[in-house]
Scaffold this active site. Structure first.
Site, PDB file in Angstrom:
ATOM      1  CB  SER A   1      -0.887   0.014   1.250  1.00 52.86           C
ATOM      2  OG  SER A   1      -0.089   0.319   2.377  1.00 52.86           O
ATOM      3  CE  LYS A   2      -2.061   6.510  -2.729  1.00 50.43           C
ATOM      4  NZ  LYS A   2      -3.290   7.254  -2.758  1.00 50.43           N
ATOM      5  NE  ARG A   3       0.595   0.450   5.957  1.00 49.72           N
ATOM      6  CZ  ARG A   3       1.257  -0.660   6.191  1.00 49.72           C
ATOM      7  NH1 ARG A   3       2.337  -0.646   6.930  1.00 49.72           N
ATOM      8  NH2 ARG A   3       0.829  -1.817   5.716  1.00 49.72           N
TER       9      ARG A   3
END
Ligand code: GLU
Length: 499
Positions: free
Chosen positions: A261-263
């Site tokens: 994910s964007k993390r």
């Protein structure tokens, strides 16, 4: 394996069905790629369908980047929202009447029913059940409404949804190409909503209706949809249609083992494009997220992928996204790119970054210079954008940081003397400033001063480039030209002398 009807090759129809999120996630790109490879390999059709019934506004802006990224990757489609096709429209927002029609057909055939329970009522009943330690499944309260009661409520303008009547005690079995035979009892599935009170369909309903109407033969999608599959099969059954064959792709994890994910940093194809990755490298890399040809091969051109791709070689094991490996692959593809093509990319990039006035000061022609630089940096860069550090100092003035100005303070080397000697020596080359002569002249300075060439080069490099790394020195000087080389050396010399 069960439910694996024979599909004739030229009848194969697969689809990529993104929601309009405004960007193409690397995982979605992998789903699109596997569908596309499968279609190409089998002479089938690849279809794009936009699942946009959740988002009524600004759809265009949210769809365009997805299609642009696909095109950039080299993935094309036979039917889709922009080009149409025989089974359109290819946006679910344009198919709402169709879903209503099928929901009505299911109601008429007693396979679905109208439900007036409000979200608040449902919430309260759910809470009561949970307080008693029970799991809540819709209790079919509205199934027992008489036609008169229903008519009355509709006349009263009470909002209603439509629920699928899930048959009791049925086994839903299907063979997933990756996950094998899966069997689920219908009793574990509640009468789920297929049409909301807004008149819009829920995902499981619209996806199944569209896959049926668009004659999709194989559904290839992320593993996160595995649990939706029995629900969608029930729609097919209720409509008397044959479900497609399903293939679910293993999840992609980030470096910490959590779902990518964007993390984890950049996850959109667009951001990789902006960072200077090549589409062929991305395609090759994502092809290996869950698929492999054998134990050893890693580099595949897109044509080779089409030849070698098969659903049988997809594995269940979760895939791990490894940025370093992607970087390595990109570097490999940069080296495979022709100088001509790289030059074009570099020129585009430089023109985007350059401040025109500063170029005039160095007076270098971008095209000619890039032609000279490209072979020097091709082996050194991992992304196209990395080349900026290598090429921009040719065109713009260099700025010496404090660190660079004080760099030789504690070193046992008389940097001003080295630079003065270099200036005297190369002044003789004024009209013949080529890398060969430059090298000879610098080697002579190092001999005469009795310092290692490595040390001399270190001083000179910082003077010319304001950095401890630069492209190969002699060529760099030749490209910069006599005057700019001398100017930079003198400028640095002044800075270190006048502190
Ligand atoms: N719109 C769904 C998604 O983006 C599509 C799932 C499917 O392929 O059925 O996840």
């Amino acid at each position: 394996m069960m439910n694996m009807k024979e599909i004739k090759k030229n009848e194969i129809r697969v689809r990529f069905a993104p929601s309009p999120t405004g960007y193409l996630h690397i995982g979605s790109a992998r789903t699109a790629l596997f569908n596309w490879l499968y279609a190409k390999k089998n002479n089938g059709k690849f279809i794009i369908r936009i699942e946009d019934t959740d988002r009524a506004r600004h759809i265009e802006e949210a769809v365009r980047p997805i299609l642009d990224s696909l095109r950039w990757l080299g993935i094309d489609w036979d039917e889709g929202p922009d080009i149409g096709g025989s089974y359109g429209p290819y946006r679910q927002s344009g198919r709402v009447e169709t879903y209503k029609k099928y929901a009505q057909e299911l109601i008429d055939n007693k396979k679905a029913y109208i439900c007036f329970c409000s979200p608040e009522e449902l919430q309260a009943r759910k809470k009561t059940a949970e307080d008693q330690g029970l799991s809540f499944k819709y209790d079919r309260r509205c199934l027992s409404l008489t036609p008169e009661e229903i008519e009355e409520k509709i006349k009263d303008k009470q909002p209603f949804a439509v629920r699928l009547l899930i048959p009791d005690n049925e086994v839903i079995e299907f063979g997933d190409r990756v996950y094998g035979n899966i069997s689920v009892s219908s009793d574990t599935i509640e009468d789920y909503v297929i049409l909301r009170s807004s008149g819009l369909p829920t995902y499981n309903f619209s996806a199944a209706v569209d896959d049926m109407l668009m004659k999709i033969t194989q559904v290839i999608r992320g593993e996160d949809h595995l649990s939706n599959t029995p629900k969608q099969i029930l729609i097919y059954r209720a409509l008397g249609a044959e479900p497609p064959v399903f293939t679910h792709l293993p999840m992609i994890l980030g470096s910490d083992g959590q779902k990518l994910s964007k993390r984890h940093g950049a996850v959109s194809v667009e951001s990789y494009r902006n960072e200077g990755f090549l589409p062929e490298a991305i395609i090759n890399y994502i092809a290996l997220l869950g698929w492999s040809y054998d134990d050893k091969s890693t580099i595949f051109s897109t044509g080779e992928l089409v030849d070698r791709f098969s659903l049988e070689n997809i594995n269940k094991k979760k895939a791990r996204f490894d940025y370093q490996k992607l970087l390595w692959m990109n570097a490999t593809y940069i080296r495979k790119t022709s100088d001509r093509k790289l030059e074009e990319m570099l020129i585009g990039l430089i023109e985007k970054h350059i401040d025109k006035k500063k170029i005039q000061r160095n007076n270098l022609d971008i095209e000619k210079t890039v032609k000279m630089i490209t072979p020097l940096i091709k082996e050194r860069i991992k992304t196209i954008n990395e080349s900026l550090d290598w090429v921009m100092p040719f065109f713009t003035e260099v700025e010496y940081s404090k660190d660079m100005v004080g760099y030789f303070d504690k070193k046992l080397i008389d940097a001003p003397a080295v630079l003065s000697n270099i200036v005297s020596s190369i002044t003789l080359l004024k009209d013949n400033f080529d890398s060969y002569r430059i090298e000879n002249s610098l080697r002579k300075v190092s001999e005469e001063m009795d310092i290692s060439f490595r040390k001399l080069a270190e001083v000179l490099r910082i003077a010319l480039w304001a950095n401890k790394v630069s492209p190969p020195l002699f060529h760099t000087m030749q490209i910069l030209g006599y005057q700019t080389s001398i100017n930079r050396i003198n400028k640095y010399l002044k800075l270190i002398e006048n502190r």
